[in-house]
Design a protein around this motif. Sequence first.
Motif, PDB file in Angstrom:
ATOM      1  N   GLY A 162      -3.181   0.865   2.407  1.00 35.28           N
ATOM      2  CA  GLY A 162      -2.853   0.043   1.249  1.00 35.28           C
ATOM      3  C   GLY A 162      -4.064  -0.181   0.364  1.00 35.28           C
ATOM      4  N   TYR A 163      -3.823  -0.391  -0.911  1.00 31.56           N
ATOM      5  CA  TYR A 163      -4.930  -0.632  -1.836  1.00 31.56           C
ATOM      6  C   TYR A 163      -4.861  -2.007  -2.480  1.00 31.56           C
ATOM      7  N   THR A 164      -3.901  -2.823  -2.080  1.00 29.19           N
ATOM      8  CA  THR A 164      -3.802  -4.189  -2.579  1.00 29.19           C
ATOM      9  C   THR A 164      -4.108  -5.132  -1.423  1.00 29.19           C
ATOM     10  N   THR A 165      -4.984  -6.098  -1.639  1.00 30.67           N
ATOM     11  CA  THR A 165      -5.370  -7.025  -0.572  1.00 30.67           C
ATOM     12  C   THR A 165      -4.567  -8.309  -0.675  1.00 30.67           C
ATOM     13  N   ASN A 166      -3.950  -8.705   0.435  1.00 28.09           N
ATOM     14  CA  ASN A 166      -3.255  -9.975   0.545  1.00 28.09           C
ATOM     15  C   ASN A 166      -4.315 -11.056   0.724  1.00 28.09           C
ATOM     16  N   LEU A 167      -4.472 -11.927  -0.249  1.00 25.07           N
ATOM     17  CA  LEU A 167      -5.532 -12.927  -0.221  1.00 25.07           C
ATOM     18  C   LEU A 167      -5.311 -13.998   0.842  1.00 25.07           C
ATOM     19  N   PHE A 168      -4.083 -14.146   1.333  1.00 22.24           N
ATOM     20  CA  PHE A 168      -3.805 -15.159   2.356  1.00 22.24           C
ATOM     21  C   PHE A 168      -4.408 -14.770   3.699  1.00 22.24           C
ATOM     22  N   ASP A 169      -4.150 -13.523   4.155  1.00 19.51           N
ATOM     23  CA  ASP A 169      -4.659 -13.102   5.464  1.00 19.51           C
ATOM     24  C   ASP A 169      -5.638 -11.923   5.383  1.00 19.51           C
ATOM     25  N   ASN A 170      -6.039 -11.548   4.153  1.00 13.68           N
ATOM     26  CA  ASN A 170      -7.020 -10.485   3.918  1.00 13.68           C
ATOM     27  C   ASN A 170      -6.580  -9.120   4.459  1.00 13.68           C
ATOM     28  N   SER A 171      -5.284  -8.877   4.544  1.00 17.05           N
ATOM     29  CA  SER A 171      -4.783  -7.578   4.997  1.00 17.05           C
ATOM     30  C   SER A 171      -4.438  -6.712   3.781  1.00 17.05           C
ATOM     31  N   ASP A 172      -4.424  -5.417   3.984  1.00 16.08           N
ATOM     32  CA  ASP A 172      -4.040  -4.490   2.923  1.00 16.08           C
ATOM     33  C   ASP A 172      -2.528  -4.312   2.925  1.00 16.08           C
ATOM     34  N   VAL A 173      -1.950  -4.293   1.742  1.00 10.62           N
ATOM     35  CA  VAL A 173      -0.512  -4.062   1.615  1.00 10.62           C
ATOM     36  C   VAL A 173      -0.298  -2.831   0.746  1.00 10.62           C
ATOM     37  N   ASP A 174       0.909  -2.392   0.646  1.00 16.04           N
ATOM     38  CA  ASP A 174       1.301  -1.235  -0.149  1.00 16.04           C
ATOM     39  C   ASP A 174       0.822   0.081   0.469  1.00 16.04           C
ATOM     40  N   ASP A 175       0.735   0.102   1.802  1.00 16.24           N
ATOM     41  CA  ASP A 175       0.395   1.362   2.455  1.00 16.24           C
ATOM     42  C   ASP A 175       1.641   2.247   2.508  1.00 16.24           C
ATOM     43  N   ARG A 176       1.464   3.506   2.826  1.00 16.95           N
ATOM     44  CA  ARG A 176       2.569   4.455   2.893  1.00 16.95           C
ATOM     45  C   ARG A 176       2.498   5.229   4.200  1.00 16.95           C
ATOM     46  N   ASP A 177       3.644   5.415   4.813  1.00 20.20           N
ATOM     47  CA  ASP A 177       3.782   6.254   5.995  1.00 20.20           C
ATOM     48  C   ASP A 177       5.186   6.826   5.917  1.00 20.20           C
ATOM     49  N   MET A 178       5.326   7.981   5.280  1.00 21.74           N
ATOM     50  CA  MET A 178       6.662   8.528   5.069  1.00 21.74           C
ATOM     51  C   MET A 178       6.672  10.038   5.194  1.00 21.74           C
ATOM     52  N   TYR A 179       7.854  10.541   5.431  1.00 25.24           N
ATOM     53  CA  TYR A 179       8.048  11.988   5.542  1.00 25.24           C
ATOM     54  C   TYR A 179       9.468  12.322   5.133  1.00 25.24           C
TER      55      TYR A 179
END
Length: 185
Positions: A162-179
């Motif tokens: 992910g390239y967007t950081t969730n400011l609440f828990d500092n995790s990355d969101v908007d990652d991709r895992d698809m096929y």
Amino acid sequence: LQDVAIAVEAFTTDDIAVQQIFDMSDIAESVPGLGTAKSVGSGSAYTIRGIGSFGVGAANTSSVVTASNGHSVNDSVFADIGMYDLERIEVLRGPQGTLFGRNATSGVVNLVTAKPDLGSFGAAGEFKYGNYNSIKAEGMVNVPIGDSIGVRVAGFFLNRDGYTTNLFDNSDVDDRDMYAVRGSL
């Protein structure tokens, strides 16, 4: 296309490669009057000539029909998965109810997948690595079986951080895992 009485943009396999068309937003850069946007969840919102439907829910249908080989499909498929192993892309502007049903009031985006080549065995592949640990692989295998039957299997895989950081828990969101995998006979 010169004899058709409608506004059509058509892209061949070579056009798709040269113009680097990977998803609907890339098509919108090459087609006047076509607009794309993400909608709620995994949905998409497309407009042609400024007209589109932006309702949310299973019962709502877009006024821009997205089709694969002439059959209507969920529009978010093209926004999320992207496009691979295509023969051509057709964008028909204006009402297309005669060919594509009652909901095609603004137009149609039709993706025509590559058909099996009965002439010879063939295979192709592409691997990309990029920012945010992005790994993308696409491939195709074509196997002729006799003079009148052939099989073509195409697929792709994408994994990206992910390239967007969730400011609440500092995790990355908007990652991709698809096929996706598609077969043609």
